[in-house]
Write a protein that holds these residues in place. Structure first.
Motif, PDB file in Angstrom:
ATOM      1  N   ARG A   1      -0.197  15.189  -4.589  1.00 20.28           N
ATOM      2  CA  ARG A   1       0.816  14.172  -4.296  1.00 20.28           C
ATOM      3  C   ARG A   1       1.568  13.730  -5.553  1.00 20.28           C
ATOM      4  NH1 ARG A   1      -2.973  10.084  -1.082  1.00 20.28           N
ATOM      5  NH2 ARG A   1      -4.410  10.912  -2.621  1.00 20.28           N
TER       6      ARG A   1
ATOM      7  N   GLN B   1      -7.173   2.860   7.624  1.00 18.99           N
ATOM      8  CA  GLN B   1      -6.552   2.306   6.415  1.00 18.99           C
ATOM      9  C   GLN B   1      -5.121   1.848   6.687  1.00 18.99           C
ATOM     10  OE1 GLN B   1      -7.092   5.413   3.423  1.00 18.99           O
ATOM     11  NE2 GLN B   1      -8.469   4.044   2.345  1.00 18.99           N
TER      12      GLN B   1
ATOM     13  N   THR C   1      -5.666  -0.309  -2.648  1.00 16.17           N
ATOM     14  CA  THR C   1      -6.118   1.073  -2.866  1.00 16.17           C
ATOM     15  C   THR C   1      -7.469   1.084  -3.573  1.00 16.17           C
ATOM     16  OG1 THR C   1      -5.519   3.235  -3.797  1.00 16.17           O
ATOM     17  CG2 THR C   1      -4.966   1.347  -5.134  1.00 16.17           C
ATOM     18  N   ASN C   2      -8.147   2.202  -3.429  1.00 15.21           N
ATOM     19  CA  ASN C   2      -9.354   2.443  -4.227  1.00 15.21           C
ATOM     20  C   ASN C   2      -9.110   3.557  -5.234  1.00 15.21           C
ATOM     21  OD1 ASN C   2     -10.718   0.677  -2.447  1.00 15.21           O
ATOM     22  ND2 ASN C   2     -11.024   2.370  -0.999  1.00 15.21           N
ATOM     23  N   ASN C   3      -7.904   4.137  -5.167  1.00 16.74           N
ATOM     24  CA  ASN C   3      -7.633   5.366  -5.905  1.00 16.74           C
ATOM     25  C   ASN C   3      -7.060   5.060  -7.298  1.00 16.74           C
ATOM     26  OD1 ASN C   3      -6.701   7.791  -6.845  1.00 16.74           O
ATOM     27  ND2 ASN C   3      -5.803   8.444  -4.904  1.00 16.74           N
TER      28      ASN C   3
ATOM     29  N   ARG D   1       0.864  -1.185   0.000  1.00 18.00           N
ATOM     30  CA  ARG D   1       0.000   0.000   0.000  1.00 18.00           C
ATOM     31  C   ARG D   1       0.894   1.227   0.000  1.00 18.00           C
ATOM     32  NH1 ARG D   1      -4.471   2.670   0.655  1.00 18.00           N
ATOM     33  NH2 ARG D   1      -4.534   4.495   1.999  1.00 18.00           N
TER      34      ARG D   1
ATOM     35  N   GLU E   1       0.606  10.323   4.687  1.00 18.76           N
ATOM     36  CA  GLU E   1       0.554  10.762   6.086  1.00 18.76           C
ATOM     37  C   GLU E   1      -0.734  11.518   6.393  1.00 18.76           C
ATOM     38  OE1 GLU E   1       3.687  13.524   7.011  1.00 18.76           O
ATOM     39  OE2 GLU E   1       3.313  13.363   9.148  1.00 18.76           O
TER      40      GLU E   1
ATOM     41  N   LYS F   1     -15.090  11.007  -1.803  1.00 21.04           N
ATOM     42  CA  LYS F   1     -14.014  10.307  -2.510  1.00 21.04           C
ATOM     43  C   LYS F   1     -14.585   9.499  -3.684  1.00 21.04           C
ATOM     44  CE  LYS F   1     -11.265   8.195   0.607  1.00 21.04           C
ATOM     45  NZ  LYS F   1      -9.968   7.689   1.109  1.00 21.04           N
TER      46      LYS F   1
ATOM     47  N   TYR G   1     -17.052  12.361   3.923  1.00 22.33           N
ATOM     48  CA  TYR G   1     -15.716  12.295   3.316  1.00 22.33           C
ATOM     49  C   TYR G   1     -15.622  11.104   2.359  1.00 22.33           C
ATOM     50  CZ  TYR G   1     -10.656  11.293   3.287  1.00 22.33           C
ATOM     51  OH  TYR G   1      -9.363  11.020   2.922  1.00 22.33           O
TER      52      TYR G   1
ATOM     53  N   LYS H   1      -3.608   6.591  -8.174  1.00 21.01           N
ATOM     54  CA  LYS H   1      -2.446   5.966  -7.557  1.00 21.01           C
ATOM     55  C   LYS H   1      -1.971   4.793  -8.403  1.00 21.01           C
ATOM     56  CE  LYS H   1      -2.609   6.134  -2.701  1.00 21.01           C
ATOM     57  NZ  LYS H   1      -3.069   5.541  -1.448  1.00 21.01           N
TER      58      LYS H   1
HETATM   59  N1  GTP Z   1      -6.643  18.157   1.772  1.00 25.60           N
HETATM   60  C1  GTP Z   1      -7.224  17.211   2.491  1.00 25.60           C
HETATM   61  N2  GTP Z   1      -6.563  16.084   2.720  1.00 25.60           N
HETATM   62  C2  GTP Z   1      -7.157  15.129   3.442  1.00 25.60           C
HETATM   63  C3  GTP Z   1      -8.441  15.277   3.975  1.00 25.60           C
HETATM   64  N3  GTP Z   1      -8.742  14.162   4.654  1.00 25.60           N
HETATM   65  C4  GTP Z   1      -7.684  13.345   4.545  1.00 25.60           C
HETATM   66  N4  GTP Z   1      -6.724  13.928   3.814  1.00 25.60           N
HETATM   67  C5  GTP Z   1      -5.427  13.412   3.385  1.00 25.60           C
HETATM   68  O1  GTP Z   1      -5.662  12.504   2.348  1.00 25.60           O
HETATM   69  C6  GTP Z   1      -4.585  11.596   2.280  1.00 25.60           C
HETATM   70  C7  GTP Z   1      -5.192  10.235   2.065  1.00 25.60           C
HETATM   71  O2  GTP Z   1      -5.770  10.262   0.822  1.00 25.60           O
HETATM   72  P1  GTP Z   1      -7.170   9.661   0.454  1.00 25.60           P
HETATM   73  O3  GTP Z   1      -7.700  10.475  -0.683  1.00 25.60           O
HETATM   74  O4  GTP Z   1      -8.002   9.539   1.686  1.00 25.60           O
HETATM   75  O5  GTP Z   1      -6.908   8.230  -0.009  1.00 25.60           O
HETATM   76  P2  GTP Z   1      -5.908   7.772  -1.102  1.00 25.60           P
HETATM   77  O6  GTP Z   1      -4.626   7.514  -0.404  1.00 25.60           O
HETATM   78  O7  GTP Z   1      -5.878   8.712  -2.242  1.00 25.60           O
HETATM   79  O8  GTP Z   1      -6.619   6.471  -1.673  1.00 25.60           O
HETATM   80  P3  GTP Z   1      -6.689   5.053  -1.054  1.00 25.60           P
HETATM   81  O9  GTP Z   1      -5.426   4.368  -1.471  1.00 25.60           O
HETATM   82  O10 GTP Z   1      -7.872   4.432  -1.659  1.00 25.60           O
HETATM   83  O11 GTP Z   1      -6.803   5.201   0.416  1.00 25.60           O
HETATM   84  C8  GTP Z   1      -3.792  11.781   3.545  1.00 25.60           C
HETATM   85  O12 GTP Z   1      -2.609  12.500   3.212  1.00 25.60           O
HETATM   86  C9  GTP Z   1      -4.677  12.658   4.418  1.00 25.60           C
HETATM   87  O13 GTP Z   1      -3.924  13.543   5.233  1.00 25.60           O
HETATM   88  C10 GTP Z   1      -9.123  16.488   3.724  1.00 25.60           C
HETATM   89  O14 GTP Z   1     -10.265  16.706   4.115  1.00 25.60           O
HETATM   90  N5  GTP Z   1      -8.479  17.427   2.977  1.00 25.60           N
END
Ligand code: GTP
Length: 479
Positions: A367, A296, A389-391, A275, A279, A462, A458, A394
C-alpha cells in the motif's frame, strides 16, 4: 361451470398448438401482446439527451443499413410477419444502433496509443460528455472511455508528478451510527475511486455556536469548476451547506484558500478522529472471518460518531463526534483481490498472511498513503488528527505526507475484547457501556459471531510478524 366462448377459443388454439404434428405456422400463434407504452418513460428517455449507458453511448435511431449483405441482421420481417415484398416500401427504415465501436476495438485503440507513448493525443472527440475536471492533469490511458466517466486519472507512468485529488461528489449517508457524508475522489495516480466517509453532524446546525469547530469540507468540491456552473450543478455534486431537503437547498460558497476551514486547529477542542481504511471485499461485503476488516470499518465509524468531551470546558461539555474514514481501494494490502484469494489458499495450506504474500511474489504490504494524504489535505484534516490504527507503518507514512498526528488511538479487535474485557481501551473520551459494545456488533454481517480460529490466527500474525501495536491476547482460563 360456465365457459365463455373466448375462453373456449383460446383453449382450442392452445390444444392445436400442443398436439400439432408439424411446427406451428405463424397464423396459429396466439396474438402478440405488447406492453402498453408508458408516457412517463418515453418523456424521460426523450429528455435524457444522447443515449448513454455504462459501456455505450450515442445509441439512437439511425437510417437502417440497406446493403444486401447486411439485410439479415436487420430483417424485421422475420419478426413481424410482414411480407418481404413490403421491404421495398421502407428502404431506409430506422434502426436502433450504436455509433460506438466495440469495446475490444476501443481498448485496442487505447493500447496502441499507449504503446506509442502519445497518451495526450488520444482522440476524445467520440465522447458526448464533457469532462468536468478542472485539474490540469495528463489524461488517462483509456481515452476512449473518458467521456463516460471523466475521471482525473493520470498515469502511473509519471509517478513523480505531485499527487492531486478532486472530490467529484458528496452525499449524506445515514449509517447505523448516525449521518455521514460520503465523498468520492478521483486522482492523478491510479484509476481507483477512493472515498472519504466524513462524520460531522454539526454541519446540519442552522445556527452553529460561535465556538463550534470548523466544518470538515472538501476544498476541491467547494471550488468553482467552471464559469458556467449553476447552483443546481453545485447542489447536485454535493457542494451545499446544511441538510439538503425539498425546502432547503443552499449551495456552498466558492472555495478560496482564505475561507477554507482548518479543522483541528483549535487548542480546546480535541482533534478530529480519522482512520485510513483499506478495502477488503471479503471482510466487509461477504462477512469473512478470516480478518477483522469489516468490524474495523464499522467500529471506526462508530467511534468517530461518538460525542467528544471538551476537556477545558466547565461542566464536561461535549461536541458532536467529528472526523473521517478515508476508504482506500487498496484491496488485499495493495495486492488486489485475485492475489488475496490465492493467498488464502496458501494460508489454508498452513502459511500465514505475510508468507503467503511473499510466496506469490508480492511484498507483505504494497500500500501507499500519498493519495490518502492528499485527501486529508483536501478535507482540511492534515493540521492535527487522532488516528485509529494499530499499524506503525501507517502512522509513519502519514507523518511523511505532512499529516500532523496528535494521537494514535488503538483498535482492539472485538473478539479479543469480548474474551478479555481488560483489553478494552478505557483511556479515551468515551467509556464504552455494555450496550455500546453490543451496538458495535449489531451492524455487522454476523455481528454476534466474534470469534473464529482463522481470525485469531490472522490477528496474531499482525502482532507477531507485522509489528502491529496491540497487546497480544493470551488464553486466560480466569476470564
Ligand atoms: N494480502 C492479504 N491481505 C489481507 C488479508 N487479510 C486482510 N487483508 C487486507 O488487509 C488490509 C487491511 O490491512 P490490515 O493489515 O488488516 O490492517 P491495517 O489497515 O494495516 O492496520 P490497522 O489500521 O491497524 O487496521 C485490507 O486491504 C484487506 O483486504 C490477507 O490474508 N492477505
Amino acid at each position: 361451470m360456465v365457459h365463455h366462448s373466448s375462453d373456449l377459443q383460446a383453449d382450442a388454439a392452445l390444444l392445436d398448438l400442443l398436439t400439432a404434428s408439424t411446427p406451428p405456422t405463424r397464423k396459429t400463434l396466439l396474438p402478440r401482446r405488447d406492453a402498453a407504452l408508458d408516457p412517463l418513460l418515453i418523456a424521460a428517455a426523450a429528455a435524457s439527451g444522447p443515449h448513454v449507458t455504462r459501456n455505450h453511448y450515442a445509441h439512437d435511431f439511425f437510417p437502417g443499413v440497406t446493403l444486401p449483405q447486411h439485410e439479415g441482421s436487420w430483417d424485421w420481417t422475420k419478426f413481424t410477419g410482414e411480407s418481404s415484398s413490403t421491404k421495398k416500401d421502407h428502404p431506409r427504415r430506422l434502426a436502433y444502433v450504436s455509433k460506438q465501436a466495440p469495446r475490444r476495438q476501443r481498448l485496442g485503440l487505447a493500447n496502441t496509443t499507449e504503446d506509442s507513448g502519445k497518451e495526450n493525443d488520444v482522440p476524445t472527440s467520440q465522447s458526448p460528455l464533457t469532462p468536468v475536471d478542472n485539474i490540469d492533469i495528463p489524461q488517462k490511458r483509456h481515452a476512449a472511455e473518458l467521456g463516460t466517466d471523466a475521471k482525473v486519472v493520470g498515469s502511473a507512468r509519471n509517478p513523480t508528478a505531485p499527487v492531486q485529488v478532486k472530490c467529484m461528489a458528496r452525499t449524506r449517508i445515514p449509517t447505523p451510527h448516525g449521518s455521514a457524508f460520503l465523498h468520492l475522489y478521483h486522482n492523478n495516480r491510479d484509476n481507483k475511486e477512493h472515498l472519504a466517509i466524513v462524520v460531522d453532524s454539526a454541519q446540519y446546525d442552522d445556527q452553529p455556536s460561535p465556538d463550534a469547530p470548523p466544518h470538515i469540507r472538501s476544498a476541491s468540491l467547494d471550488s468553482v469548476w467552471s464559469d458556467t456552473e449553476t447552483e443546481m450543478d453545485r447542489i447536485t455534486r454535493g457542494a451545499y451547506v446544511g441538510k439538503l431537503s425539498s425546502s432547503s437547498q443552499r449551495p456552498s460558497s466558492a472555495f478560496t484558500p482564505s475561507t477554507h476551514n482548518t479543522p483541528g486547529t483549535s487548542n480546546d477542542i480535541p482533534s478530529p478522529l480519522i482512520r485510513i481504511h483499506s478495502e477488503c471485499f471479503t471482510g466487509e461485503t461477504v462477512g469473512s472471518m478470516r480478518c477483522d476488516c469489516g468490524e474495523q470499518l464499522d467500529e471506526a465509524i462508530r467511534q468517530i460518531s461518538q460525542p467528544v468531551a471538551v476537556p477545558a470546558s466547565p461542566s464536561r461539555k461535549t461536541i458532536p463526534g467529528r472526523g473521517a474514514v478515508i476508504y482506500m481501494r487498496q484491496e488485499g494490502r495493495g495486492i488486489g483481490l485475485l492475489s488475496k484469494i490465492r493467498a488464502y489458499n496458501l494460508q489454508d495450506l498452513g502459511h500465514d498472511t505475510v508468507t503467503a504474500n511473499l510466496m506469490l511474489g508480492h511484498k507483505a504490504d504494497e500500500r501507499g498513503y500519498e493519495i490518502a494524504g492528499a485527501i486529508l489535505r483536501d478535507l482540511g484534516l492534515s493540521e492535527g488528527v487522532r488516528v485509529l490504527t494499530n499499524n506503525p507503518d501507517k502512522v509513519a507514512a502519514l507523518e511523511k505526507e505532512g499529516v500532523r498526528i496528535d494521537e494514535r488511538v488503538p483498535m482492539i479487535p472485538r473478539s479479543w475484547k469480548c474474551r478479555n474485557p481488560h483489553l478494552a481501551d478505557h483511556s479515551h473520551n468515551e467509556i464504552p457501556s455494555e450496550s455500546d459494545e453490543r451496538k458495535a456488533g449489531a451492524t455487522l454481517i454476523g455481528g454476534n459471531a466474534v470469534y473464529g480460529e482463522d481470525l485469531d490466527k490472522y490477528l496474531r500474525t499482525k502482532v507477531l510478524r507485522m509489528g502491529h501495536m496491540l497487546p497480544l491476547w493470551l488464553e486466560d482460563p480466569e476470564v
